[in-house]
Design a protein around this motif. Sequence first.
Motif, mmCIF file in Angstrom:
data_model
loop_
_atom_site.group_PDB
_atom_site.id
_atom_site.type_symbol
_atom_site.label_atom_id
_atom_site.label_comp_id
_atom_site.label_asym_id
_atom_site.label_seq_id
_atom_site.Cartn_x
_atom_site.Cartn_y
_atom_site.Cartn_z
ATOM 1 N N UNK A 4 -7.266 -2.677 1.482
ATOM 2 C CA UNK A 4 -8.016 -2.510 0.239
ATOM 3 C C UNK A 4 -7.067 -2.768 -0.925
ATOM 4 N N UNK A 5 -7.607 -3.212 -2.055
ATOM 5 C CA UNK A 5 -6.768 -3.376 -3.240
ATOM 6 C C UNK A 5 -7.591 -3.211 -4.503
ATOM 7 N N UNK A 6 -6.891 -2.868 -5.577
ATOM 8 C CA UNK A 6 -7.510 -2.704 -6.896
ATOM 9 C C UNK A 6 -6.549 -3.238 -7.946
ATOM 10 N N UNK A 7 -7.132 -3.758 -9.025
ATOM 11 C CA UNK A 7 -6.339 -4.237 -10.153
ATOM 12 C C UNK A 7 -6.982 -3.796 -11.447
ATOM 13 N N UNK A 8 -6.114 -3.457 -12.409
ATOM 14 C CA UNK A 8 -6.563 -3.130 -13.755
ATOM 15 C C UNK A 8 -5.410 -3.432 -14.696
ATOM 16 N N UNK A 10 -2.182 -4.701 -15.933
ATOM 17 C CA UNK A 10 -0.988 -5.128 -15.190
ATOM 18 C C UNK A 10 -0.759 -4.294 -13.934
ATOM 19 N N UNK A 11 -1.713 -3.420 -13.619
ATOM 20 C CA UNK A 11 -1.582 -2.543 -12.455
ATOM 21 C C UNK A 11 -2.296 -3.179 -11.266
ATOM 22 N N UNK A 12 -1.574 -3.317 -10.168
ATOM 23 C CA UNK A 12 -2.152 -3.815 -8.916
ATOM 24 C C UNK A 12 -1.693 -2.892 -7.801
ATOM 25 N N UNK A 13 -2.646 -2.323 -7.072
ATOM 26 C CA UNK A 13 -2.338 -1.442 -5.949
ATOM 27 C C UNK A 13 -2.946 -1.990 -4.673
ATOM 28 N N UNK A 14 -2.240 -1.785 -3.576
ATOM 29 C CA UNK A 14 -2.707 -2.188 -2.257
ATOM 30 C C UNK A 14 -2.664 -0.972 -1.346
ATOM 31 N N UNK A 15 -3.718 -0.786 -0.564
ATOM 32 C CA UNK A 15 -3.755 0.240 0.474
ATOM 33 C C UNK A 15 -3.947 -0.466 1.799
ATOM 34 N N UNK A 16 -3.030 -0.223 2.722
ATOM 35 C CA UNK A 16 -3.156 -0.713 4.088
ATOM 36 C C UNK A 16 -3.129 0.487 5.012
ATOM 37 N N UNK A 17 -4.091 0.554 5.923
ATOM 38 C CA UNK A 17 -4.169 1.653 6.883
ATOM 39 C C UNK A 17 -4.064 1.083 8.286
ATOM 40 N N UNK A 18 -3.179 1.674 9.072
ATOM 41 C CA UNK A 18 -2.904 1.218 10.432
ATOM 42 C C UNK A 18 -3.255 2.327 11.408
ATOM 43 N N UNK A 99 -6.676 4.998 -9.776
ATOM 44 C CA UNK A 99 -6.953 3.862 -8.889
ATOM 45 C C UNK A 99 -6.522 4.172 -7.462
ATOM 46 N N UNK A 100 -5.368 4.775 -7.304
ATOM 47 C CA UNK A 100 -4.871 5.096 -5.965
ATOM 48 C C UNK A 100 -5.793 6.105 -5.274
ATOM 49 N N UNK A 101 -6.229 7.114 -6.001
ATOM 50 C CA UNK A 101 -7.138 8.103 -5.417
ATOM 51 C C UNK A 101 -8.470 7.448 -5.064
ATOM 52 N N UNK A 102 -8.937 6.537 -5.906
ATOM 53 C CA UNK A 102 -10.170 5.802 -5.589
ATOM 54 C C UNK A 102 -9.997 4.962 -4.331
ATOM 55 N N UNK A 103 -8.838 4.351 -4.153
ATOM 56 C CA UNK A 103 -8.579 3.614 -2.916
ATOM 57 C C UNK A 103 -8.645 4.550 -1.715
ATOM 58 N N UNK A 104 -8.124 5.764 -1.858
ATOM 59 C CA UNK A 104 -8.220 6.750 -0.784
ATOM 60 C C UNK A 104 -9.661 7.091 -0.451
ATOM 61 N N UNK A 105 -10.489 7.243 -1.473
ATOM 62 C CA UNK A 105 -11.918 7.517 -1.248
ATOM 63 C C UNK A 105 -12.586 6.342 -0.537
ATOM 64 N N UNK A 106 -12.234 5.129 -0.934
ATOM 65 C CA UNK A 106 -12.799 3.945 -0.281
ATOM 66 C C UNK A 106 -12.359 3.873 1.180
ATOM 67 N N UNK A 107 -11.109 4.241 1.441
ATOM 68 C CA UNK A 107 -10.622 4.276 2.821
ATOM 69 C C UNK A 107 -11.461 5.238 3.650
ATOM 70 N N UNK A 108 -11.722 6.419 3.132
ATOM 71 C CA UNK A 108 -12.519 7.407 3.863
ATOM 72 C C UNK A 108 -13.916 6.855 4.133
#
Length: 116
Positions: A4-8, A10-18, A99-108
Motif C-alpha cells: 500500500x502507499x500514500x502521497x501528499x 512531498x510526503x510519500x509513505x509505503x506499507x509492505x506486509x509480509x 497517513x501512516x495510521x490510515x495505511x494501517x487501517x487499510x492494511x487491516x
Amino acid sequence: MIHLQKESGRIRLVLDAYFMGEDIVVLISGGDLPHLGTITAGARLEPMQTVQLQTHKEFYITEEIAVRLRKEFAGNFAICCGAHLDDATKEEIRVLTDMAIQLGKELIGELKHERL
C-alpha cells in the motif's frame, strides 16, 4: 505480500506486509530518508513491546496501528516504521503520522478480506 502507499505533497509513505505463516511483519517507510526507527511487536493475548531506536518517534505510529491490529488479527505481528522528512514542519509531521495510521487501517481492511 500486501503493498500500500500514500502521497501528499512531498510526503510519500509505503506499507509492505509480509506473511510468516499465520504471523505478519509490517514495514512502513518513506520520506527523504527511510530508516528503522521504531518496532512494535505483539499478539492478541500478549502485551505489546516497543523498541525505540535512538531518538526516533515513530512509536506514535507503530503503537496506534498495533492496538488496532491486535483486535482483528489472530497471529503474532511486528510493525517496523521509519520515515524522515528534511526540515519537516509540524503540519507535515501531523500529515505523515495521519497517513501512516490510515495505511494501517487499510492494511487491516485488506487482512479482513484475505486472511482473517
